[in-house]
Design a protein around this motif. Structure first.
Motif, PDB file in Angstrom:
ATOM      1  N   ARG A  57      -5.846  -0.226  -3.756  1.00 52.80           N
ATOM      2  CA  ARG A  57      -4.469   0.155  -4.090  1.00 52.80           C
ATOM      3  C   ARG A  57      -3.528  -1.030  -4.182  1.00 52.80           C
ATOM      4  N   LEU A  91       0.838  -1.208   0.000  1.00 53.37           N
ATOM      5  CA  LEU A  91       0.000   0.000   0.000  1.00 53.37           C
ATOM      6  C   LEU A  91       0.873   1.259   0.000  1.00 53.37           C
ATOM      7  N   GLY A 136      -7.475   0.937   0.708  1.00 51.65           N
ATOM      8  CA  GLY A 136      -6.340   0.047   0.946  1.00 51.65           C
ATOM      9  C   GLY A 136      -6.400  -1.185   0.054  1.00 51.65           C
ATOM     10  N   ASP A 140      -3.284   8.225   8.751  1.00 48.81           N
ATOM     11  CA  ASP A 140      -2.311   7.757   9.755  1.00 48.81           C
ATOM     12  C   ASP A 140      -1.444   8.882  10.301  1.00 48.81           C
ATOM     13  N   ARG A 173      -3.867  -9.457   6.756  1.00 52.23           N
ATOM     14  CA  ARG A 173      -5.200  -9.490   7.354  1.00 52.23           C
ATOM     15  C   ARG A 173      -6.161 -10.339   6.522  1.00 52.23           C
ATOM     16  N   PHE A 231       2.882   5.073  12.572  1.00 51.80           N
ATOM     17  CA  PHE A 231       3.048   4.721  11.162  1.00 51.80           C
ATOM     18  C   PHE A 231       3.981   5.683  10.440  1.00 51.80           C
ATOM     19  N   GLN A 236      -9.527   9.490   5.612  1.00 47.93           N
ATOM     20  CA  GLN A 236      -9.423   8.152   4.991  1.00 47.93           C
ATOM     21  C   GLN A 236      -9.466   8.286   3.467  1.00 47.93           C
ATOM     22  N   GLY A 237      -8.626   7.502   2.797  1.00 51.69           N
ATOM     23  CA  GLY A 237      -8.611   7.503   1.334  1.00 51.69           C
ATOM     24  C   GLY A 237      -7.752   8.598   0.713  1.00 51.69           C
ATOM     25  N   ALA A 238      -7.189   9.480   1.548  1.00 55.97           N
ATOM     26  CA  ALA A 238      -6.333  10.554   1.010  1.00 55.97           C
ATOM     27  C   ALA A 238      -4.858  10.246   1.287  1.00 55.97           C
ATOM     28  N   PHE A 265     -12.188  -3.484   6.232  1.00 56.75           N
ATOM     29  CA  PHE A 265     -11.033  -2.884   5.558  1.00 56.75           C
ATOM     30  C   PHE A 265     -11.424  -1.537   4.966  1.00 56.75           C
ATOM     31  N   ALA A 266     -10.419  -0.675   4.813  1.00 59.42           N
ATOM     32  CA  ALA A 266     -10.647   0.540   4.038  1.00 59.42           C
ATOM     33  C   ALA A 266     -10.698   0.153   2.561  1.00 59.42           C
ATOM     34  N   SER A 297      -0.347   7.616   4.151  1.00 62.55           N
ATOM     35  CA  SER A 297      -1.812   7.621   4.189  1.00 62.55           C
ATOM     36  C   SER A 297      -2.187   8.754   5.135  1.00 62.55           C
ATOM     37  N   VAL A 353      -2.527  -5.221   4.859  1.00 62.17           N
ATOM     38  CA  VAL A 353      -3.790  -5.662   4.271  1.00 62.17           C
ATOM     39  C   VAL A 353      -3.726  -7.129   3.824  1.00 62.17           C
ATOM     40  N   GLN A 363       1.294   4.218  -2.993  1.00 59.12           N
ATOM     41  CA  GLN A 363       1.078   5.650  -2.738  1.00 59.12           C
ATOM     42  C   GLN A 363       2.320   6.462  -3.111  1.00 59.12           C
TER      43      GLN A 363
HETATM   44  N1  LIG Z   1      -4.442   1.887   9.447  1.00 62.75           N
HETATM   45  C1  LIG Z   1      -3.769   1.317   8.339  1.00 62.75           C
HETATM   46  C2  LIG Z   1      -4.191   1.948   7.040  1.00 62.75           C
HETATM   47  N2  LIG Z   1      -3.806   3.202   6.744  1.00 62.75           N
HETATM   48  C3  LIG Z   1      -4.349   3.535   5.533  1.00 62.75           C
HETATM   49  C4  LIG Z   1      -5.081   2.454   5.074  1.00 62.75           C
HETATM   50  C5  LIG Z   1      -5.810   2.394   3.795  1.00 62.75           C
HETATM   51  C6  LIG Z   1      -5.852   3.680   2.995  1.00 62.75           C
HETATM   52  C7  LIG Z   1      -6.738   4.714   3.614  1.00 62.75           C
HETATM   53  O1  LIG Z   1      -7.625   4.385   4.423  1.00 62.75           O
HETATM   54  O2  LIG Z   1      -6.549   5.897   3.283  1.00 62.75           O
HETATM   55  C8  LIG Z   1      -4.983   1.440   6.019  1.00 62.75           C
HETATM   56  C9  LIG Z   1      -5.606   0.108   5.937  1.00 62.75           C
HETATM   57  C10 LIG Z   1      -6.997   0.024   6.525  1.00 62.75           C
HETATM   58  O3  LIG Z   1      -7.394   0.879   7.331  1.00 62.75           O
HETATM   59  O4  LIG Z   1      -7.718  -0.958   6.215  1.00 62.75           O
END
Ligand SMILES: NCc1[nH]cc(CCC(=O)O)c1CC(=O)O
Length: 306
Positions: free
Chosen positions: A174, A14, A171, A81, A153, A59, A194-196, A167-168, A78, A150, A18
């Motif tokens: 990607r 991942l 993630g 994080d 998991r 992270f 999330q997602g950015a 899961f996101a 990410s 990921v 990125q």
């Molecule tokens: N905490 C870990 C993490 N950090 C970013 C992502 C995925 C990408 C994102 O959410 O932007 C993930 C995996 C998840 O949460 O499943």
């Protein structure tokens, strides 16, 4: 000869994806670049005094240190994080256009169990936010910890006797994993940002700031700023049962935010909307509203667990 921009990345699939995005955006503009994978732990102890930020950012810490030491010029993270307060001397160079925002349930056989009130499902996630939100909706279910990247998991989910894991969507996408047995959790409010993806650099590095400026995505920068201000005003952490999502439609920012107790029994949620030109404070205002309504009690509970 023109300078080579060294892009630091963690080594997970991942993180590499990125970092390649940032790499492609820079090379498309004619910059010379190099990817530098940085181990998560490694030589941290030799240099920790450089790192001023405290316990947040597990992270992002090793990349921040590499940046401050001059081993790399840009670190790619990410955004969800990244602690709400960046380390001293590190600044945002660009926020990339946001990808998928939502969380997904990857399930084993089917999702019929979600409709069966008596069924005690086993659901896996190590995220306190996902646990709290899941328990709020399905208080009878059993939650299990599921750590690792990921791929790890997904393998663990296949091996265990669980009904599903969360899961996101970003993630999975990607790393090119599209499980057939997955469903978007449209009711679950995502983590702030999330997602950015964010690229950061040293504050005095005008060359990198200049190189990254053209691919900063203004709508993503605005919406993630609103979400992170909500988080910062409530709590400041990056692994908390705090959710926030802002999006822009017709020049208006729509914001939803929520804080939930760890067991899902108490929660406060709110929403706002504001013209894009006027929206910078709505995350902070929303957090202050929830604090005034009693959310501080949940914040205190979260702090005590750590
Ligand atoms: N905490 C870990 C993490 N950090 C970013 C992502 C995925 C990408 C994102 O959410 O932007 C993930 C995996 C998840 O949460 O499943």
């Amino acid at each position: 000869m023109e300078k080579v921009i060294r892009i630091g990345t963690r080594e997970s699939q991942l993180a590499l994806w990125q970092a390649h995005q940032v790499n492609n955006l820079l090379t498309a503009q004619g910059y010379r670049t190099e990817l530098v994978p940085i181990k998560s732990e490694g030589d941290i102890d030799l240099v920790t005094p450089l790192y001023e930020i405290g316990v947040q950012g597990i992270f992002t810490k090793s990349l921040d240190i590499a940046l401050l030491n001059g081993r790399i010029d840009i670190a790619v993270h990410s955004y969800k994080d990244v602690p709400t307060q960046l380390p001293q001397q590190i600044v945002t160079a660009a926020i990339l256009e946001r990808g998928p925002v939502k969380d997904l349930l990857v399930y084993k056989t089917n999702t019929d169990f979600l409709e069966q009130p008596d069924y005690i499902a086993n659901i896996a996630t190590s995220s306190v936010r996902r646990k709290a939100q899941w328990l709020r909706k399905y208080p009878q279910h059993q939650l299990h910890n599921l750590r690792g990247n990921v791929n790890t998991r997904l393998q663990k989910l296949a091996a265990e006797n669980w009904d599903g894991a969360i899961f996101a969507a970003a993630g999975l996408e990607r790393i090119n994993v599209r499980p057939e047995t997955s469903v978007e959790l449209d009711w679950m409010l995502p983590a702030p940002a999330q997602g950015a993806v964010v690229a950061v650099c040293r504050e005095d590095d005008a060359f990198c700031l200049n190189a990254c400026a053209p691919f900063n995505h203004a709508p993503t920068a605005l919406t993630t700023k609103v979400e992170r201000e909500f988080l910062r005003t409530l709590m400041g952490g990056c692994t908390t049962p705090i959710s926030a999502y802002a999006h822009i439609q017709d020049d208006t920012v729509f914001f939803e935010g929520e804080i939930c107790s760890l067991d899902g029994t108490k929660f406060f949620s709110t929403s706002r909307q504001s013209a894009t030109g006027n929206a910078t404070n709505i995350g902070k205002d929303a957090a202050e509203e929830l604090l005034a309504k009693g959310a501080a009690e949940i914040v205190a509970q979260i702090r005590n667990v750590k």
